[in-house]
Design an enzyme around this catalytic site. Sequence first.
Site, PDB file in Angstrom:
ATOM      1  N   ILE A 179       0.823  -1.225   0.000  1.00  0.00           N
ATOM      2  CA  ILE A 179       0.000   0.000   0.000  1.00  0.00           C
ATOM      3  C   ILE A 179       0.859   1.279   0.000  1.00  0.00           C
ATOM      4  CG2 ILE A 179      -0.255   0.357   2.497  1.00  0.00           C
ATOM      5  CD1 ILE A 179      -3.258   0.583   2.073  1.00  0.00           C
ATOM      6  N   VAL A 207       4.366  -5.229  10.357  1.00  0.00           N
ATOM      7  CA  VAL A 207       3.236  -6.185  10.339  1.00  0.00           C
ATOM      8  C   VAL A 207       3.763  -7.559  10.774  1.00  0.00           C
ATOM      9  CG1 VAL A 207       1.456  -7.292   8.947  1.00  0.00           C
ATOM     10  CG2 VAL A 207       2.059  -4.901   8.513  1.00  0.00           C
ATOM     11  N   HIS A 261       5.960 -11.922   5.566  1.00  0.00           N
ATOM     12  CA  HIS A 261       5.790 -11.464   4.184  1.00  0.00           C
ATOM     13  C   HIS A 261       7.142 -11.207   3.557  1.00  0.00           C
ATOM     14  CE1 HIS A 261       5.524  -8.025   6.945  1.00  0.00           C
ATOM     15  NE2 HIS A 261       6.120  -7.308   6.020  1.00  0.00           N
ATOM     16  N   HIS A 287       8.959  -8.989   0.700  1.00  0.00           N
ATOM     17  CA  HIS A 287       8.823  -7.826  -0.183  1.00  0.00           C
ATOM     18  C   HIS A 287       9.530  -8.136  -1.500  1.00  0.00           C
ATOM     19  CE1 HIS A 287       7.790  -4.635   2.933  1.00  0.00           C
ATOM     20  NE2 HIS A 287       8.345  -5.526   3.734  1.00  0.00           N
TER      21      HIS A 287
HETATM   22  P1  AMP Z   1       7.331  -4.589   7.462  1.00  0.00           P
HETATM   23  O1  AMP Z   1       6.455  -5.295   8.450  1.00  0.00           O
HETATM   24  O2  AMP Z   1       8.307  -3.654   8.125  1.00  0.00           O
HETATM   25  O3  AMP Z   1       8.011  -5.538   6.508  1.00  0.00           O
HETATM   26  O4  AMP Z   1       6.398  -3.653   6.585  1.00  0.00           O
HETATM   27  C1  AMP Z   1       5.066  -3.956   6.331  1.00  0.00           C
HETATM   28  C2  AMP Z   1       4.691  -3.510   4.934  1.00  0.00           C
HETATM   29  O5  AMP Z   1       3.304  -3.774   4.777  1.00  0.00           O
HETATM   30  C3  AMP Z   1       4.919  -2.026   4.646  1.00  0.00           C
HETATM   31  O6  AMP Z   1       5.696  -1.886   3.459  1.00  0.00           O
HETATM   32  C4  AMP Z   1       3.505  -1.477   4.472  1.00  0.00           C
HETATM   33  O7  AMP Z   1       3.417  -0.451   3.505  1.00  0.00           O
HETATM   34  C5  AMP Z   1       2.728  -2.704   4.044  1.00  0.00           C
HETATM   35  N1  AMP Z   1       1.308  -2.665   4.408  1.00  0.00           N
HETATM   36  C6  AMP Z   1       0.760  -2.360   5.605  1.00  0.00           C
HETATM   37  N2  AMP Z   1      -0.586  -2.434   5.545  1.00  0.00           N
HETATM   38  C7  AMP Z   1      -0.891  -2.819   4.282  1.00  0.00           C
HETATM   39  C8  AMP Z   1      -2.110  -3.064   3.577  1.00  0.00           C
HETATM   40  N3  AMP Z   1      -3.307  -2.936   4.182  1.00  0.00           N
HETATM   41  N4  AMP Z   1      -2.038  -3.423   2.271  1.00  0.00           N
HETATM   42  C9  AMP Z   1      -0.851  -3.548   1.654  1.00  0.00           C
HETATM   43  N5  AMP Z   1       0.341  -3.318   2.248  1.00  0.00           N
HETATM   44  C10 AMP Z   1       0.322  -2.961   3.548  1.00  0.00           C
END
Ligand code: AMP
Length: 129
Positions: free
Chosen positions: A30, A89, A93, A95
Amino acid sequence: MASIFTKIINREIPANIVAEDDNFIAFLDINPNAKGHTLCVPKKEVNKIFDLDEETYNGLMTFSRKVALALRKTIPCERIGMSVIGLEVPHVHVHLIPLNRMADIQFKKKISLTNEEFEEVAKAISENL
Ligand code: AMP
């Protein structure tokens, strides 16, 4: 409480989904570092990547590779970078980020896309799977 990514998996909140199978989902970040920045997520909600069971870990890598190849076909770039952080989060995941320069993998430089641009790029990646 379910993570924000579990809510996406359960279609409780929207996302630009580019790929999905029984165990994994990929959707656009996002707040992207670059156009096409995609997250690959196991449906099983686990906080830290190296706590995944081996089968899910290997499955996530295979799924991420498939999405990365589609991303490379879709977005002109030097290469696709891969990064795992998880400080924001707590649901595993990967990236996948189209890279042209080192700054693109640093989570400082962000780009803005309109809803139409998000939809367009998600569709283009999914068509290249
Ligand atoms: P991290 O946990 O540091 O790897 O980062 C979490 C990633 O999730 C960040 O790049 C956010 O921009 C992304 N993110 C958070 N909420 C959402 C969402 N609702 N949809 C898509 N991406 C998200």
